[in-house]
Scaffold this motif. Structure first.
Motif, PDB file in Angstrom:
ATOM      1  N   LEU A   1       0.826  -1.199   0.000  1.00 38.44           N
ATOM      2  CA  LEU A   1       0.000   0.000   0.000  1.00 38.44           C
ATOM      3  C   LEU A   1       0.866   1.257   0.000  1.00 38.44           C
ATOM      4  O   LEU A   1       0.429   2.322  -0.433  1.00 38.44           O
ATOM      5  CB  LEU A   1      -0.940   0.006   1.213  1.00 38.44           C
ATOM      6  CG  LEU A   1      -1.970  -1.126   1.261  1.00 38.44           C
ATOM      7  CD1 LEU A   1      -2.783  -1.047   2.545  1.00 38.44           C
ATOM      8  CD2 LEU A   1      -2.874  -1.072   0.044  1.00 38.44           C
ATOM      9  N   ILE A   2       2.074   1.140   0.531  1.00 36.30           N
ATOM     10  CA  ILE A   2       3.068   2.206   0.465  1.00 36.30           C
ATOM     11  C   ILE A   2       4.373   1.605  -0.036  1.00 36.30           C
ATOM     12  O   ILE A   2       4.606   0.399   0.089  1.00 36.30           O
ATOM     13  CB  ILE A   2       3.284   2.889   1.829  1.00 36.30           C
ATOM     14  CG1 ILE A   2       3.765   1.877   2.886  1.00 36.30           C
ATOM     15  CG2 ILE A   2       2.008   3.586   2.300  1.00 36.30           C
ATOM     16  CD1 ILE A   2       4.117   2.511   4.221  1.00 36.30           C
TER      17      ILE A   2
ATOM     18  N   GLU B   1      -7.388   3.026   3.878  1.00 39.45           N
ATOM     19  CA  GLU B   1      -7.790   2.024   4.874  1.00 39.45           C
ATOM     20  C   GLU B   1      -7.999   2.717   6.209  1.00 39.45           C
ATOM     21  O   GLU B   1      -7.234   3.602   6.586  1.00 39.45           O
ATOM     22  CB  GLU B   1      -6.712   0.942   5.007  1.00 39.45           C
ATOM     23  CG  GLU B   1      -7.049  -0.143   6.010  1.00 39.45           C
ATOM     24  CD  GLU B   1      -5.967  -1.202   6.124  1.00 39.45           C
ATOM     25  OE1 GLU B   1      -6.047  -2.203   5.399  1.00 39.45           O
ATOM     26  OE2 GLU B   1      -5.045  -1.023   6.945  1.00 39.45           O
ATOM     27  N   LEU B   2      -9.041   2.304   6.919  1.00 38.26           N
ATOM     28  CA  LEU B   2      -9.287   2.799   8.272  1.00 38.26           C
ATOM     29  C   LEU B   2      -9.870   1.639   9.061  1.00 38.26           C
ATOM     30  O   LEU B   2     -10.928   1.119   8.718  1.00 38.26           O
ATOM     31  CB  LEU B   2     -10.250   3.993   8.251  1.00 38.26           C
ATOM     32  CG  LEU B   2     -10.220   4.933   9.457  1.00 38.26           C
ATOM     33  CD1 LEU B   2     -10.951   6.239   9.137  1.00 38.26           C
ATOM     34  CD2 LEU B   2     -10.812   4.295  10.701  1.00 38.26           C
ATOM     35  N   ARG B   3      -9.166   1.224  10.092  1.00 42.84           N
ATOM     36  CA  ARG B   3      -9.578   0.048  10.855  1.00 42.84           C
ATOM     37  C   ARG B   3      -9.037   0.139  12.276  1.00 42.84           C
ATOM     38  O   ARG B   3      -8.215   1.004  12.590  1.00 42.84           O
ATOM     39  CB  ARG B   3      -9.060  -1.237  10.194  1.00 42.84           C
ATOM     40  CG  ARG B   3      -7.542  -1.333  10.108  1.00 42.84           C
ATOM     41  CD  ARG B   3      -7.087  -2.705   9.654  1.00 42.84           C
ATOM     42  NE  ARG B   3      -5.666  -2.816   9.392  1.00 42.84           N
ATOM     43  CZ  ARG B   3      -4.731  -3.022  10.313  1.00 42.84           C
ATOM     44  NH1 ARG B   3      -5.069  -3.088  11.600  1.00 42.84           N
ATOM     45  NH2 ARG B   3      -3.463  -3.135   9.975  1.00 42.84           N
TER      46      ARG B   3
ATOM     47  N   ALA C   1      -5.181   4.520  10.383  1.00 47.07           N
ATOM     48  CA  ALA C   1      -5.759   5.117   9.180  1.00 47.07           C
ATOM     49  C   ALA C   1      -4.649   5.394   8.174  1.00 47.07           C
ATOM     50  O   ALA C   1      -3.563   5.832   8.526  1.00 47.07           O
ATOM     51  CB  ALA C   1      -6.486   6.428   9.517  1.00 47.07           C
ATOM     52  N   LEU C   2      -4.957   5.130   6.915  1.00 50.37           N
ATOM     53  CA  LEU C   2      -4.054   5.430   5.817  1.00 50.37           C
ATOM     54  C   LEU C   2      -4.820   6.240   4.785  1.00 50.37           C
ATOM     55  O   LEU C   2      -5.864   5.812   4.288  1.00 50.37           O
ATOM     56  CB  LEU C   2      -3.528   4.132   5.188  1.00 50.37           C
ATOM     57  CG  LEU C   2      -2.524   4.292   4.024  1.00 50.37           C
ATOM     58  CD1 LEU C   2      -1.229   4.937   4.514  1.00 50.37           C
ATOM     59  CD2 LEU C   2      -2.231   2.946   3.389  1.00 50.37           C
ATOM     60  N   PHE C   3      -4.287   7.445   4.498  1.00 48.77           N
ATOM     61  CA  PHE C   3      -4.899   8.340   3.530  1.00 48.77           C
ATOM     62  C   PHE C   3      -3.870   8.688   2.438  1.00 48.77           C
ATOM     63  O   PHE C   3      -2.668   8.720   2.711  1.00 48.77           O
ATOM     64  CB  PHE C   3      -5.356   9.655   4.177  1.00 48.77           C
ATOM     65  CG  PHE C   3      -6.448   9.490   5.199  1.00 48.77           C
ATOM     66  CD1 PHE C   3      -7.780   9.462   4.815  1.00 48.77           C
ATOM     67  CD2 PHE C   3      -6.160   9.383   6.560  1.00 48.77           C
ATOM     68  CE1 PHE C   3      -8.793   9.327   5.746  1.00 48.77           C
ATOM     69  CE2 PHE C   3      -7.160   9.252   7.495  1.00 48.77           C
ATOM     70  CZ  PHE C   3      -8.490   9.225   7.082  1.00 48.77           C
ATOM     71  N   ARG C   4      -4.356   8.976   1.248  1.00 49.41           N
ATOM     72  CA  ARG C   4      -3.468   9.328   0.119  1.00 49.41           C
ATOM     73  C   ARG C   4      -3.818  10.734  -0.357  1.00 49.41           C
ATOM     74  O   ARG C   4      -4.980  11.114  -0.456  1.00 49.41           O
ATOM     75  CB  ARG C   4      -3.647   8.333  -1.023  1.00 49.41           C
ATOM     76  CG  ARG C   4      -2.717   8.597  -2.222  1.00 49.41           C
ATOM     77  CD  ARG C   4      -2.956   7.582  -3.340  1.00 49.41           C
ATOM     78  NE  ARG C   4      -4.296   7.715  -3.922  1.00 49.41           N
ATOM     79  CZ  ARG C   4      -5.258   6.813  -3.772  1.00 49.41           C
ATOM     80  NH1 ARG C   4      -5.057   5.697  -3.088  1.00 49.41           N
ATOM     81  NH2 ARG C   4      -6.447   6.999  -4.326  1.00 49.41           N
TER      82      ARG C   4
END
Length: 243
Positions: free
Chosen positions: A64-65, A215-217, A237-240
């Motif tokens: 994802l990164i 993704e947010l979990r 949380a992962l934001f782009r």
């Protein structure tokens, strides 16, 4: 007569001053509190362990990164900065506490890792200290210690140093589990942050609405023998940043 309010920064500093000194854990004035927190390296604090966050490891494992330039906000003893460096990132890491930075530097020397550590306020770093653009900004527990008005500073930092296509990844207190659930205005009425602010998924999405959610979990619970750090009272949380 005091009539000094002219800019947004003046307003932010005025609001900073509404909090009792012991509540300040987000500016350079909070360094002494964090120094005391990190002074005893043997304390049984869960995130003192030399283990990376399970979500950070998962982001890399799931691609994802990807390695690039990274900024670790509130790096503490450097456990996530070390993992990022080992994964091939060029890492800058910042923390208010000289004691935390000294511990992180010790760990980096032991691991043979090259990391640029900076001691100071992430919102006041000079371009030489935090110049960007960064492909990843990683925040494990910094965001939830900010008073509501300093979200403006946080978003301004992202605007300034997060590269297009880059990612913000963070962990923060989950409402119903840990952290204060008082409404924003209550913190100014009480001059306290009660150890940190809790967030819901909806509130995180609202704050970071200019970014795209990846993704947010809930953070996965990791047993003591695990090589990873994980506590279920946190959101991950992962934001782009598109564009």
């Amino acid at each position: 007569m005091d009539r000094n309010i002219r800019t947004i920064d003046d307003v932010l500093k005025l609001l900073d001053g509404l909090f009792a000194p012991e509540a300040d854990r987000w500016t350079s004035g909070g360094a002494a509190w964090w120094d005391g927190f990190y002074a005893d390296r043997s304390r049984p604090v869960p995130f003192f362990v030399a283990k990376p966050d399970e979500n950070l490891v998962a982001y890399l494992d799931e691609k994802l990164i990807a390695p690039g330039r990274a900024l670790d906000l509130g790096c503490g003893p450097g456990r996530n900065a070390l993992h990022l460096a080992a994964a091939g990132f060029q890492v800058d890491a910042v923390d208010l506490s000289p004691t935390a930075i000294a511990w992180a530097e010790d760990r980096a020397r032991e691991a043979g890792a090259t990391i640029r550590f900076h001691c100071g306020d992430a919102f006041a770093l000079t371009p030489d200290e935090s110049d960007g653009p960064y492909d990843l900004i990683y925040d494990s527990g910094c965001f939830h210690h900010l008073p509501p008005h300093r979200r403006i500073s946080y978003l301004a930092l992202l605007d300034r140093v997060l590269a297009p296509g880059g990612h913000l990844a963070l962990t923060c207190f989950a409402a119903g589990e840990m952290g204060s659930e008082l409404p924003d205005r209550a913190f100014y009425q009480q001059s306290a942050l009660h150890g940190g602010l809790a967030y819901t998924p909806e509130s995180l999405r609202r704050v970071f609405s200019d970014l795209t959610e990846v993704e947010l979990r809930r953070m996965r619970d990791e047993p003591p023998e695990s090589a990873l750090f994980g506590e279920p009272f946190l959101w991950t949380a992962l934001f782009r940043r598109d564009g």
